[in-house]
Design a protein around this motif. Structure first.
Motif, short mmCIF file in Angstrom:
data_model
loop_
_atom_site.label_atom_id
_atom_site.label_comp_id
_atom_site.label_asym_id
_atom_site.label_seq_id
_atom_site.Cartn_x
_atom_site.Cartn_y
_atom_site.Cartn_z
N HIS A 6 -3.20 0.29 0.65
CA HIS A 6 -4.17 0.36 1.75
C HIS A 6 -4.15 1.72 2.42
CE1 HIS A 6 -6.29 -0.46 5.46
NE2 HIS A 6 -5.23 -0.04 6.13
N ASP A 7 -2.94 2.22 2.69
CA ASP A 7 -2.82 3.45 3.47
C ASP A 7 -3.22 4.68 2.68
OD1 ASP A 7 -2.33 4.53 5.92
OD2 ASP A 7 -0.20 4.87 5.61
N VAL A 8 -2.84 4.73 1.39
CA VAL A 8 -3.15 5.90 0.58
C VAL A 8 -4.62 5.92 0.19
CG1 VAL A 8 -2.68 7.02 -1.62
CG2 VAL A 8 -0.80 6.08 -0.28
N MET A 9 -5.14 4.75 -0.18
CA MET A 9 -6.53 4.70 -0.62
C MET A 9 -7.50 4.65 0.55
SD MET A 9 -6.27 4.81 -3.88
CE MET A 9 -7.90 4.32 -4.40
N ILE B 149 5.30 -5.98 -0.13
CA ILE B 149 4.75 -5.51 1.14
C ILE B 149 4.54 -4.00 1.10
CG2 ILE B 149 5.32 -5.17 3.58
CD1 ILE B 149 6.71 -7.90 3.51
N ILE B 150 5.52 -3.27 0.60
CA ILE B 150 5.40 -1.81 0.51
C ILE B 150 4.24 -1.42 -0.39
CG2 ILE B 150 6.56 0.28 -0.30
CD1 ILE B 150 9.18 -0.93 0.64
N ALA B 151 4.09 -2.12 -1.51
CA ALA B 151 2.99 -1.82 -2.43
C ALA B 151 1.64 -2.07 -1.78
CB ALA B 151 3.13 -2.65 -3.71
N ASP B 152 1.50 -3.16 -1.03
CA ASP B 152 0.24 -3.46 -0.35
C ASP B 152 -0.08 -2.41 0.71
OD1 ASP B 152 -0.21 -5.68 -1.86
OD2 ASP B 152 0.63 -7.10 -0.43
N VAL B 153 0.93 -2.05 1.50
CA VAL B 153 0.70 -1.06 2.55
C VAL B 153 0.38 0.30 1.94
CG1 VAL B 153 1.78 0.18 4.47
CG2 VAL B 153 2.15 -2.27 4.21
N SER C 256 -0.47 -2.64 10.34
CA SER C 256 0.18 -3.88 10.75
C SER C 256 -0.56 -5.10 10.21
CB SER C 256 0.24 -3.96 12.29
OG SER C 256 -1.06 -3.93 12.84
N GLN C 257 -1.89 -5.05 10.20
CA GLN C 257 -2.65 -6.17 9.63
C GLN C 257 -2.41 -6.29 8.13
OE1 GLN C 257 -6.57 -5.00 11.00
NE2 GLN C 257 -6.58 -6.60 12.56
N SER C 258 -2.32 -5.16 7.45
CA SER C 258 -2.02 -5.19 6.02
C SER C 258 -0.64 -5.79 5.77
CB SER C 258 -2.09 -3.77 5.44
OG SER C 258 -1.79 -3.77 4.07
N LEU C 259 0.29 -5.51 6.66
CA LEU C 259 1.63 -6.08 6.56
C LEU C 259 1.60 -7.59 6.78
CD1 LEU C 259 4.67 -5.56 6.32
CD2 LEU C 259 4.72 -5.11 8.75
N ILE D 124 9.28 6.57 2.85
CA ILE D 124 8.41 7.00 3.95
C ILE D 124 7.61 5.81 4.47
CG2 ILE D 124 6.50 8.51 4.57
CD1 ILE D 124 9.13 9.96 4.06
N ILE D 125 7.10 4.99 3.55
CA ILE D 125 6.32 3.81 3.98
C ILE D 125 7.22 2.82 4.72
CG2 ILE D 125 4.94 1.88 3.16
CD1 ILE D 125 4.10 3.60 0.81
N MET D 126 8.44 2.62 4.21
CA MET D 126 9.36 1.69 4.87
C MET D 126 9.66 2.13 6.29
SD MET D 126 11.29 -0.98 4.92
CE MET D 126 11.84 -1.62 3.35
N GLU D 127 9.92 3.40 6.49
CA GLU D 127 10.20 3.90 7.84
C GLU D 127 8.97 3.74 8.74
OE1 GLU D 127 11.37 7.88 7.10
OE2 GLU D 127 13.41 7.35 6.46
N GLN D 128 7.79 3.79 8.16
CA GLN D 128 6.56 3.65 8.93
C GLN D 128 6.37 2.23 9.44
OE1 GLN D 128 3.10 4.61 6.64
NE2 GLN D 128 1.68 4.49 8.36
N ILE D 129 6.79 1.23 8.64
CA ILE D 129 6.53 -0.17 8.99
C ILE D 129 7.79 -0.89 9.45
CG2 ILE D 129 4.62 -0.26 7.35
CD1 ILE D 129 6.45 -1.78 5.43
N LEU D 130 8.90 -0.16 9.61
CA LEU D 130 10.17 -0.82 9.92
C LEU D 130 10.12 -1.58 11.23
CD1 LEU D 130 12.85 -1.07 8.49
CD2 LEU D 130 13.70 0.88 9.79
#
Length: 612
Positions: free
Chosen positions: A533-536, A526-530, A549-552, A481-487
């Motif tokens: 940030h996104d969950v917390m 990258i997925i772990a960082d996003v 995008s900035q987190s990426l 789900i995160i990958m599709e969000q930042i693809l």
């Protein structure tokens, strides 16, 4: 004076309690699935629409409820798990508070269909805002079918502050996976907007972990098992080389219940000391079986915090069993001293063999510079003849007339020393007008690269470097789900990724500035960082709030930045200093960490004056 204290209506009390128990759609699924497990279900199906905003449906084939129990189950503190206070110290079920269904019904529209095995007909119950709307008999299969619609319909503020569908869906999958990892004998399925995201068939624990997180996890797992009088510890830990910076998937389970325990996490990390780099986290899945009277789970409504009576002893046990598992993997092969059928190798005896060292003959009077070979060419004695007829395009200026393009960007840089000193491979020290400036080389490069990636993304994309051999990465459903969000953002940064289905992606290219970096590890980071940030919500993990995008961009900058310990030349340090002072913020990294400090001249002089 009239009395001012009064009892709150049940609907208001339930809505207050729902604020602690039901925080988001993931909380609803957690409570309903745990109830299904306690009911002895062999198959649990979860169907979600719009990440739980529109509809949540949990279907199980458990024991079901009678018409009376179905109605009573939505009352506060109504439960079949305990009957007296002493039962709190002998819990063998997931739930026991009797607040979940009442809290869900207080903030949503709930429809329940249930039937017991010995009943010919079931019960249909409809509730909205703690008020029973309808109850009637209905034909339905054995078990329970909960449908929760319009969550927080009567709490607009809570519904307004729900995050994006991708974030809420990621939270739902994480909560669902935590339960599925405990009960590998139960068949779990998960559908979102008509698409099947999970289909976990019954099997072994290792197979369940592999089904959730991918085949690579199954290859890196080491079994753990220890049975003592105090508790029993089973599960798996990972090989040291499988450790990651973030998103290591660390799981503790106690008597079938997921828990967070920083103290025990430190025990696992202690077992990995000197085996993994600092800052890395190994994945692990550890299951405790302990006497319920030795723990207290009645601390928080979410039941993820558990107190142990013998924490220190369990800590030592945990370190020992994890080290034992790693030691078996890294075992040293035994030395075989068997001399049967050994080859006959003669032993050297200097007295008997009389062997002399070889002698080398050479001419001590030979000088290679005494004569020049005939084929050699002498250098021309007149350099002017080589450049006859060549006229420079522009006349050279003396050094005093050369115009410099360097202009002071800040007052600090106006009198900067051209010579820098690197301290312990971590800090760049340079003299400025006001004193001594100390720059963290890694953080400075993170800021420089972050702004470079942000600028490239805004301008329409960066260049990509094709991989000679494309690699594949398999992600868990929550990470998919995160990958599709930042693809799309990854495409703009120079990544070339191709979805292959089932959470698998082909990595065909990476940004041109990231040569030499392992692409799979980079994407996982990258997925772990996003996700963090996104969950917390960003604020819990970072000093400043960043967009996705900035987190990426920050993750890419951290991966490509100059590491600590890298020796830099004076030219490289000069380039870092000058590039840093062209950034929009020279003092802090994007996540709020300081980059530089300046020791004032007066303070330095004061240190010497104090020694007199």
């Amino acid at each position: 004076m009239s009395d001012i204290i009064h009892l709150l209506p049940d609907s208001v009390a339930n809505q207050i309690a729902a604020g602690e128990v039901i925080q988001r759609p993931a909380s609803v699924i957690k409570e309903l699935v745990e109830n299904a497990v306690d009911a002895g279900a062999h198959t649990i199906n979860v169907i979600v629409v719009d990440a739980g905003r529109t509809s949540i449906q949990v279907i199980d084939d458990g024991c079901g409820m009678s018409s009376t129990d179905a109605r009573l189950a939505f009352e506060r503190h109504a439960t079949s798990k305990i009957r007296q206070a002493d039962d709190l110290f002998a819990l063998h079920t997931m739930g026991f508070r009797g607040e979940a269904l009442a809290s869900i019904a207080a903030v949503a529209q709930v429809e329940l269909q249930t039937r017991m095995a010995n009943d010919e007909i079931g019960t249909l119950l409809s509730i909205a805002g703690s008020k029973i709307i309808d109850q009637q008999p209905v034909a339905c299969p054995v078990g329970c079918n909960f449908r929760v619609e319009n969550l927080f319909f009567n709490v607009p503020a809570r519904r307004k502050f729900l995050k994006s569908n991708a974030t809420e869906l990621n939270n739902i999958l994480m909560a669902y996976e935590r339960i599925a990892l405990v009960y590998p004998e139960i068949h779990f399925t998960f559908h979102h907007n008509g698409a099947e995201l999970l289909n976990l068939k019954p099997g072994s624990l290792r197979q369940r972990i592999t089904d959730v997180f991918g085949k690579q996890y199954g290859q890196d797992l080491l079994p753990v098992e220890a049975d003592t009088v105090m508790c029993r510890v089973t599960g798996f830990v990972s090989k040291p080389e499988a450790a990651r910076k973030k998103g290591g998937n660390d799981y503790f389970f106690v008597n079938g219940r997921y828990m967070k325990h920083p103290y025990f996490h430190k025990a696992v990390m202690t077992a990995y000391e000197r085996l993994i780099p600092e800052g890395m986290q190994p994945p692990y899945f550890l299951y405790f079986e302990i006497n319920p009277s030795d723990i207290d789970v009645n601390i928080h409504p979410t039941k993820t915090e558990i107190k142990f009576e013998n924490e220190q002893a369990i800590w030592q046990l945990l370190v020992a069993v994890v080290r034992d598992a790693i030691g078996k993997f890294c075992g040293v092969p035994s030395i075989d001293f068997d001399t049967v059928d050994k080859p006959d190798i003669p032993v050297f005896d200097p007295l008997r063999d009389n062997i002399q060292a070889p002698k080398v003959k050479y001419n001590p009077s030979y000088n290679p510079f005494d004569h020049t070979p005939a084929t050699s060419h002498r250098a021309p004695t007149s350099w002017e003849s080589l450049y006859e007829g060549l006229v420079p395009e522009t006349p050279a200026k003396p050094d005093s007339q050369v115009e410099t393009s360097e202009t002071p960007l800040f007052g600090v840089l106006s009198d900067k020393s051209p010579v820098h000193y690197q301290y312990k491979g971590q800090y760049i020290m340079t003299a400025v007008k006001s004193g001594l400036m100390v720059i963290d080389q890694h953080r400075a490069d993170v800021r420089i690269l972050f702004e470079r990636y942000t600028s490239a993304s805004a301008e329409g994309g960066a260049s990509s470097q094709r991989l000679l051999f494309p690699e594949t990465i398999q992600l868990s459903p929550s990470n998919t789900i995160i990958m599709e969000q930042i693809l799309s953002e990854l495409y703009s940064l120079g990544f070339d990724l191709s979805p292959l289905g089932g959470g698998t992606f082909a990595v065909n290219g990476i940004p041109a500035s990231l040569e030499g970096i392992e692409p799979i590890t980079l994407i996982q980071q990258i997925i772990a960082d996003v996700a963090e940030h996104d969950v917390m919500g960003g604020a819990a993990t970072q000093a400043v709030d960043l967009s996705v995008s900035q987190s990426l961009h920050l993750s890419l900058a951290r991966a490509a930045a100059i590491p600590y310990g890298q020796v830099l030349s004076n030219e490289e340090m000069e380039n870092i200093v000058n590039s840093l002072f062209t950034c929009s913020n020279v003092n802090y990294t994007p996540d709020g960490k300081p980059i530089l400090v300046i020791l004032p001249q007066a303070e330095i002089e004061g240190l010497f004056d104090a020694k007199r």
